[in-house]
Design a protein around this motif. Structure first.
Motif: not given
Length: 367
Positions: A139-146, A303-304, A314-319
């Motif tokens: 999680i950055t100020d300008h982008a979110i890793g998926h 969605s991931q 490989n999803p970034s969300s552990p859920l």
């Protein structure tokens, strides 16, 4: 991960690549050849969003798992733009981006930020960041890793008399694990210095800053056994299939394709290097509100998971992994049982050093 998404590094070598290419006037004419108005026309009730992705099988999976369900839920039509970094950046710098949402590597997003080409994100408008428990590091100020792709070892299971390589030290051990090797060329991905250091005993949590002299010294020990430096995703599989090499570095998603073809190959995820991709909003995006909605939808855990079912992502969300079957989950390098086996590439270090490392690598490869 698709070749188009990764192969862009051949064009954008070094942290200054974007700025240099954006300065070329001819780039303003690059792209799909259509105007912004044409790109977004035809949406239900006039509602549309344009997203940049790299197309191919990855783009088809995104359409199935993300874009179509998003349109069904919101009525917002998703238009896709397949465009490399340089012309896209040129459009943004000229104040007329053809896309709203950008799906790209987190390293590219960081380069975009240095060019003031991305909107600062309002995380309150992206509820799924919290609900999907996206890792703070993504999680950055300008982008979110998926999602991420992993670079790991692929080996022929019939090459070593039943023995299995367990580490990068085994990759380097051509006496115990005989046969030629293949490793990446900088036109394909970041040079694999981390793997050399791991082979030499450096712990994963002590890799950065990379000891360049030590890494190249270790690489030199293997140089005579490297048959090919690959520059595209399919090439390691071709070399393994033809038995030209017994082991190669590889993008982890390629292994399943080879196995389906009946090639006797397996992956070793110990010491895997992870590189994340993510979403960002183009500076001056015409449909920023719709871009936020699509980003929020795409980052949901469900969605991931849907994307992971359609593509070896490989999803970034552990859920997300809990929403997959055990077989689906364990086929992914991001599965909880494998995660601690790998490490995240240090984007900041590579941004500062990629150009110099690539120059040195090319000189080394030429001998």
């Amino acid at each position: 991960m698709s070749d188009a998404q990764i192969g862009r590094r051949a064009l954008l070598r070094g942290a200054g690549g974007l700025a240099a290419l954006a300065a070329l006037p001819s780039l303003s004419a690059c792209g799909t050849g259509s105007s912004r108005s044409a790109a977004v026309s035809g949406g239900k009730g006039g509602k549309a969003v344009v997203v940049r992705d790299s197309g191919g099988s990855y783009g088809a999976a995104l359409q199935k798992a993300i874009y179509t369900p998003f349109t069904q839920e919101t009525g917002i039509q998703v238009k896709v733009l397949n465009l490399d970094d340089a012309p896209l950046l040129a459009q943004i710098k000229q104040g007329r981006p053809q896309c709203d949402l950008i799906n790209n590597s987190m390293m590219s997003h960081t380069k975009y930020v240095k060019q003031d080409a991305l909107e600062a994100l309002d995380l309150d408008r992206i509820k799924s960041v919290k609900s999907a428990k996206i890792p703070e590091a993504q999680i950055t100020d300008h982008a979110i890793g998926h999602s991420f792709y992993g670079q790991c070892i692929a080996y022929r299971t019939d090459a070593f008399g039943g023995r299995k390589p367990e580490s990068w030290a085994d990759f380097w051990d051509t006496k115990a694990f005989k046969g030629a090797r293949a490793m990446v060329h900088p036109d394909g991905d970041l040079p694999e210095l981390e793997f050399a250091l791991l082979a030499d005993g450096v712990p994963m949590d002590k890799l950065y800053p990379l000891d360049l002299d030590r890494a190249f010294k270790v690489l030199t020990r293997l140089r005579g056994d490297i048959k090919k430096f690959w520059d595209s995703g399919p090439l390691p599989g071709v070399l393994l299939s033809r038995q030209e090499v017994t082991m190669s570095t590889v993008w982890d998603g390629r292994i399943a394709d080879l196995q389906k073809q009946g090639v006797p190959v397996e992956r070793q995820l110990n010491g895997m290097r992870r590189q994340f991709s993510g979403y960002a909003i183009a500076k001056g995006a015409a449909e920023a509100d719709n871009a936020y909605q699509l980003m929020d939808f795409a980052l949901r855990a469900e969605s991931q998971a849907a994307l992971a079912k359609a593509f070896p992502s490989n999803p970034s969300s552990p859920l997300a992994y809990a929403k997959l079957t055990e077989e689906e989950r364990n086929a992914l390098a991001g599965a909880p049982k494998y995660y601690d086996k790998g490490f995240d590439a240090d984007v900041d270090w590579w941004l500062k050093n990629e150009s110099a490392v690539t120059k040195r690598w090319l000189e080394w490869a030429r001998g």
